[in-house]
Design a protein around this motif. Structure first.
Motif, PDB file in Angstrom:
ATOM      1  N   GLN A  82     -17.661 -25.143  74.033  1.00 19.08           N
ATOM      2  CA  GLN A  82     -17.260 -26.567  73.965  1.00 19.08           C
ATOM      3  C   GLN A  82     -15.691 -26.448  73.944  1.00 19.08           C
ATOM      4  O   GLN A  82     -14.855 -27.298  74.420  1.00 19.08           O
ATOM      5  N   GLY A  83     -15.008 -25.596  73.302  1.00 15.21           N
ATOM      6  CA  GLY A  83     -13.499 -25.386  73.035  1.00 15.21           C
ATOM      7  C   GLY A  83     -12.774 -24.713  74.145  1.00 15.21           C
ATOM      8  O   GLY A  83     -11.579 -24.872  74.082  1.00 15.21           O
TER       9      GLY A  83
ATOM     10  N   SER B  21     -25.227 -28.129  59.636  1.00 18.11           N
ATOM     11  CA  SER B  21     -25.841 -26.752  59.468  1.00 18.11           C
ATOM     12  C   SER B  21     -26.211 -26.279  58.326  1.00 18.11           C
ATOM     13  O   SER B  21     -27.076 -25.337  58.153  1.00 18.11           O
TER      14      SER B  21
ATOM     15  N   VAL C 179     -22.084 -31.452  70.197  1.00 20.63           N
ATOM     16  CA  VAL C 179     -21.860 -30.091  69.443  1.00 20.63           C
ATOM     17  C   VAL C 179     -21.360 -30.444  68.067  1.00 20.63           C
ATOM     18  O   VAL C 179     -22.098 -29.966  67.095  1.00 20.63           O
ATOM     19  N   HIS C 180     -20.288 -31.207  68.063  1.00 19.60           N
ATOM     20  CA  HIS C 180     -19.778 -31.535  66.778  1.00 19.60           C
ATOM     21  C   HIS C 180     -20.576 -32.157  65.823  1.00 19.60           C
ATOM     22  O   HIS C 180     -20.783 -31.965  64.541  1.00 19.60           O
TER      23      HIS C 180
ATOM     24  N   ILE D 293     -24.860 -23.022  66.779  1.00 21.72           N
ATOM     25  CA  ILE D 293     -23.785 -23.948  66.620  1.00 21.72           C
ATOM     26  C   ILE D 293     -22.559 -23.007  66.873  1.00 21.72           C
ATOM     27  O   ILE D 293     -21.482 -23.686  67.520  1.00 21.72           O
ATOM     28  N   GLY D 294     -22.461 -21.936  66.500  1.00 19.11           N
ATOM     29  CA  GLY D 294     -21.230 -20.929  66.549  1.00 19.11           C
ATOM     30  C   GLY D 294     -21.205 -20.777  67.988  1.00 19.11           C
ATOM     31  O   GLY D 294     -19.837 -20.804  68.480  1.00 19.11           O
TER      32      GLY D 294
ATOM     33  N   ALA E  31     -23.064 -29.714  64.183  1.00 13.99           N
ATOM     34  CA  ALA E  31     -22.233 -28.760  63.314  1.00 13.99           C
ATOM     35  C   ALA E  31     -22.351 -29.307  62.195  1.00 13.99           C
ATOM     36  O   ALA E  31     -22.267 -28.584  61.055  1.00 13.99           O
TER      37      ALA E  31
ATOM     38  N   THR F 159     -19.876 -24.173  69.722  1.00 12.44           N
ATOM     39  CA  THR F 159     -18.399 -24.556  69.537  1.00 12.44           C
ATOM     40  C   THR F 159     -17.564 -23.750  70.192  1.00 12.44           C
ATOM     41  O   THR F 159     -16.438 -24.447  70.600  1.00 12.44           O
ATOM     42  N   TYR F 160     -17.770 -22.471  70.367  1.00 16.63           N
ATOM     43  CA  TYR F 160     -16.431 -21.772  71.250  1.00 16.63           C
ATOM     44  C   TYR F 160     -16.667 -22.196  72.818  1.00 16.63           C
ATOM     45  O   TYR F 160     -15.681 -22.456  73.357  1.00 16.63           O
TER      46      TYR F 160
ATOM     47  N   SER G 129     -18.547 -31.720  73.770  1.00 17.28           N
ATOM     48  CA  SER G 129     -17.716 -31.597  72.540  1.00 17.28           C
ATOM     49  C   SER G 129     -18.241 -32.425  71.424  1.00 17.28           C
ATOM     50  O   SER G 129     -18.605 -32.158  70.321  1.00 17.28           O
TER      51      SER G 129
ATOM     52  N   ARG H 164     -13.881 -35.159  66.753  1.00 22.34           N
ATOM     53  CA  ARG H 164     -13.815 -34.943  65.442  1.00 22.34           C
ATOM     54  C   ARG H 164     -14.121 -36.081  64.371  1.00 22.34           C
ATOM     55  O   ARG H 164     -13.430 -37.309  64.939  1.00 22.34           O
TER      56      ARG H 164
END
Length: 436
Positions: free
Chosen positions: A216-217, A234, A227-228, A209-210, A231, A213-214, A224, A313
């Motif tokens: 997708q950002g 977790s 992944v969100h 996930i880490g 996350a 996250t990087y 996005s 989000r």
């Protein structure tokens, strides 16, 4: 530096045909002086004296000190200010001068100017100020992101190496191309699945996930939303969550050489596409879980048709209608729009920008015209007066520097940021978002 600043200036580098230079400071922190006395005990194995008999006083800044980063940034700031640069009010890691813009991320620096000689003089002057640095030439890589320049002047930001690490972590390298997925997520949306099957694989869920996250950002906004939602679980991932992460991996397996294509249209200014998915995760089997009725916000902000800001989000409070969830999403997106407008005004003094009134496209669902009405008119109904004042912050800009209007759902780029969509629509929206 914020990736928003990086992407907007990369787009400008194409529009204005700017020269770029990547600069790396060697052992940056020890180049700065200390602002206070710092003492340390003799290191283990030091032969001179006895432990407790002598202590050492540091002469220079050292990695690991509480204020090490601060000391280095102060030294760099003073050096750049002595060259005539001024820090941006919006992003403190962007430095502006009438002929040059600099972005700083700790010891990595990007400089942009119309004339290559300006950049060469800057490097020479910094060296004279006792900065130890290496000139790495034209920007081809920054913070793990490869910048692939194309013959037509456009470029693509991609992270092939990171994607390969994710694929290896998930154990998908042996999968055939026939096992790739055409979308990163599918319905239904994930929930806690407290009574679900336990995971079958031993790879580190949080590590995956880490990295995702990087990814997708920075260069893959198309994943996005997927992944969100992964996350969120977790803390106690189940088999259903593991499968969702592996689906993202299989999607990346078939698209690992792609990223974001920057091919600016200099006749188009700032645009924002914003959408919301009203209580999309509600499940009758877990109807008592309040998290399941939270709506999801998704938005993408473009400049010159290049994606600058994107986000997916969950909203922090429960919306009572589609209109309210859309209005909350619109308000959230406006926070980035307004700050980006301020940054662009600062940059406009150096590199002229095409800045007509930004257009904010709002998706229209059911009574979503009510969302637009709430934004345009200071009028409350019994169904909307409860909305917190914090969501009305942007209305002073409406019909002045911001125009809001509706758009067809199939052209709503932000739809890809709020929920899984069918393959045809996903590919259409991905092309609008990523350029491929």
């Amino acid at each position: 530096v914020n990736w928003i600043s990086v992407r907007i200036l990369m787009a400008l580098s194409i529009i204005h045909k700017l020269e770029t230079k990547s600069i790396d400071f060697v052992l940056a922190f020890p180049q700065a002086e200390l602002t206070r006395d710092v003492f340390m005990e003799l290191p283990y194995g030091f032969d001179h004296g006895y432990k407790g008999e002598y202590i050492l006083k540091l002469k220079r800044n050292l990695y690991g000190l509480a204020d090490a980063s601060y000391n280095w940034f102060q030294k760099l700031t003073e050096g750049l200010e002595s060259e005539g640069f001024k820090r941006s009010e919006i992003d403190q890691c962007v430095f502006l001068r009438k002929d040059c813009v600099i972005m700083v991320y700790v010891d990595d620096m990007i400089a942009l100017a119309k004339d290559d000689e300006v950049l060469n003089v800057l490097v020479k002057n910094l060296k004279k100020k006792d900065f130890i640095l290496t000139d790495e030439g034209t920007l081809t890589r920054y913070l793990g992101v490869d910048v692939e320049h194309r013959p037509d002047g456009s470029f693509e930001l991609k992270q092939t190496f990171l994607i390969q690490r994710i694929i290896d972590l998930l154990g998908l390298e042996g999968d055939s191309k026939h096992n790739t997925k055409s979308t990163p997520a599918t319905k239904p949306l994930l929930n806690k699945d407290e009574n679900g099957e336990v995971r079958r694989n031993i790879w580190n869920y949080r590590k995956a996930i880490g990295m995702l996250t990087y990814l997708q950002g920075t260069t893959r906004p198309d994943i996005s939303m997927a992944v969100h939602q992964c996350a969120r679980f977790s803390q106690d991932p189940k088999l259903s969550h593991e499968r969702a992460v592996k689906r993202i991996g299989r999607y990346l397996l078939g698209t690992k050489d792609r990223g974001i294509v920057f091919n600016p249209n200099k006749n188009v200014g700032l645009e924002c596409f914003v959408d919301a998915d009203f209580a999309g995760a509600w499940d009758k089997e877990d109807a008592g879980n309040a998290d399941n009725v939270l709506s999801r916000t998704g938005y993408v902000i473009f400049y010159a048709k290049c994606p600058i800001v994107f986000a997916s989000r969950m909203q922090t409070e429960i919306a009572l209608s589609t209109a309210e969830s859309e209005y909350i999403a619109c308000s959230t997106a406006m926070r980035d729009v307004i700050s980006l407008m301020q940054l662009m005004k600062e940059i406009d003094q150096i590199f002229p920008l095409h800045m007509p009134k930004p257009i904010v496209h709002c998706d229209v669902y059911e009574d979503n015209e009510s969302c637009i009405a709430m934004a345009k008119r200071r009028r409350f109904s019994p169904r909307t007066k409860h909305i917190a004042v914090k969501y009305h912050h942007f209305r002073q800009y409406v019909d002045k520097s911001i125009i809001i209007h509706s758009i067809d759902t199939k052209q709503q780029t932000a739809d890809i940021m709020t929920k899984p969509v069918e393959v045809g629509l996903f590919q259409h929206l991905r092309n609008k978002l990523c350029g491929w």
